[in-house]
Write an enzyme that holds these catalytic residues in place. Structure first.
Site, PDB file in Angstrom:
ATOM      1  N   ASP A  92     -42.346  34.615 -10.660  1.00 34.57           N
ATOM      2  CA  ASP A  92     -43.627  35.280 -10.435  1.00 34.57           C
ATOM      3  C   ASP A  92     -44.574  34.890 -11.558  1.00 34.57           C
ATOM      4  O   ASP A  92     -44.158  34.747 -12.719  1.00 34.57           O
ATOM      5  CB  ASP A  92     -43.451  36.802 -10.404  1.00 34.57           C
ATOM      6  CG  ASP A  92     -42.762  37.281  -9.137  1.00 34.57           C
ATOM      7  OD1 ASP A  92     -42.818  36.561  -8.133  1.00 34.57           O
ATOM      8  OD2 ASP A  92     -42.156  38.374  -9.173  1.00 34.57           O
ATOM      9  N   ASP A 119     -45.447  35.868  -2.052  1.00 36.99           N
ATOM     10  CA  ASP A 119     -45.781  37.273  -1.854  1.00 36.99           C
ATOM     11  C   ASP A 119     -47.155  37.420  -1.213  1.00 36.99           C
ATOM     12  O   ASP A 119     -47.362  38.276  -0.341  1.00 36.99           O
ATOM     13  CB  ASP A 119     -45.751  38.022  -3.193  1.00 36.99           C
ATOM     14  CG  ASP A 119     -44.372  38.025  -3.825  1.00 36.99           C
ATOM     15  OD1 ASP A 119     -43.385  37.949  -3.067  1.00 36.99           O
ATOM     16  OD2 ASP A 119     -44.288  38.086  -5.068  1.00 36.99           O
TER      17      ASP A 119
END
Length: 209
Positions: free
Chosen positions: A116, A131
């Site tokens: 991330d 995402d």
């Protein structure tokens, strides 16, 4: 089906390329301002689901991801709408992107940590492009559902109108045809000419005596 595959492939490639670049150029925990405080790169490794939810249960999310992935692939041939194809393409590409991390990244197969790196002030969690694709597919799902767009691209009210036309309006009923028989058993003909008046009887003008 082709639109779905193209969208999924694009999402997957962009997500994986971005993760490779982040891992190659940033160290874990590093923050880089891109648009000031509005957008930052913040490299972290996520052991949970999207937006760092459920850390420590990576293997569960791996199993769920495989299940959802199988469902999307099985359901895809039924889609006839471009908008729904884009939706499933975004979802499929996002799922594949994060699932690849869980299967092939450290610390091991099925329990790998997802990369991330995106952070914005509106969200407390750090996320990635996969995402973003998944959340975008959910937003598109709400829009299509509220508008009543089916998997075939047709709107719900259009289908109702077509059904009403095929079945006819029960309140009105079919128009009577000319020359139909009435309830009294006599036949009526709306196109017939009016009946001629009966001839008058002759009168005797002779005086009676």
């Amino acid at each position: 089906m082709a639109v779905l595959a193209v969208v999924a492939l694009c999402v997957y490639l962009v997500d994986q390329i971005a993760k490779v670049l982040v891992v190659s150029n940033l160290y874990e925990g590093q923050q880089v301002e891109v648009l000031g405080q509005l957008l930052q790169f913040h490299f972290v490794k996520n052991a949970g689901a999207a937006f760092s939810i459920g850390s420590g249960s990576t293997w569960i999310f791996s199993i769920v991801g495989v299940g959802v992935l199988g469902f999307v692939i099985w359901y895809a041939p039924r889609i006839r709408s471009t908008a729904w194809a884009v939706l499933f393409g975004l979802l499929l590409g996002g799922l594949l992107g994060n699932l690849t991390d869980r299967l092939f990244r450290e610390p091991g197969f099925g329990v790998g940590h997802v990369v991330d790196f995106l952070q914005i002030p509106l969200l407390p969690a750090i996320f990635n492009l996969a995402d973003v694709a998944i959340v975008s597919s959910m937003a598109l799902f709400l829009i299509l559902t509220l508008r009543g767009v089916g998997l075939d691209g047709r709107h719900a009210h259009d289908e109702d109108e077509e059904d009403a036309v095929e079945e006819g309006d029960p309140a009105i009923g079919p128009e009577p045809e000319s020359g139909t028989q009435t309830d009294t058993g006599t036949q009526t003909d709306t196109d017939a000419a009016p009946a001629a008046p009966a001839p008058a009887e002759p009168h005797d003008d002779k005086p009676q005596g």
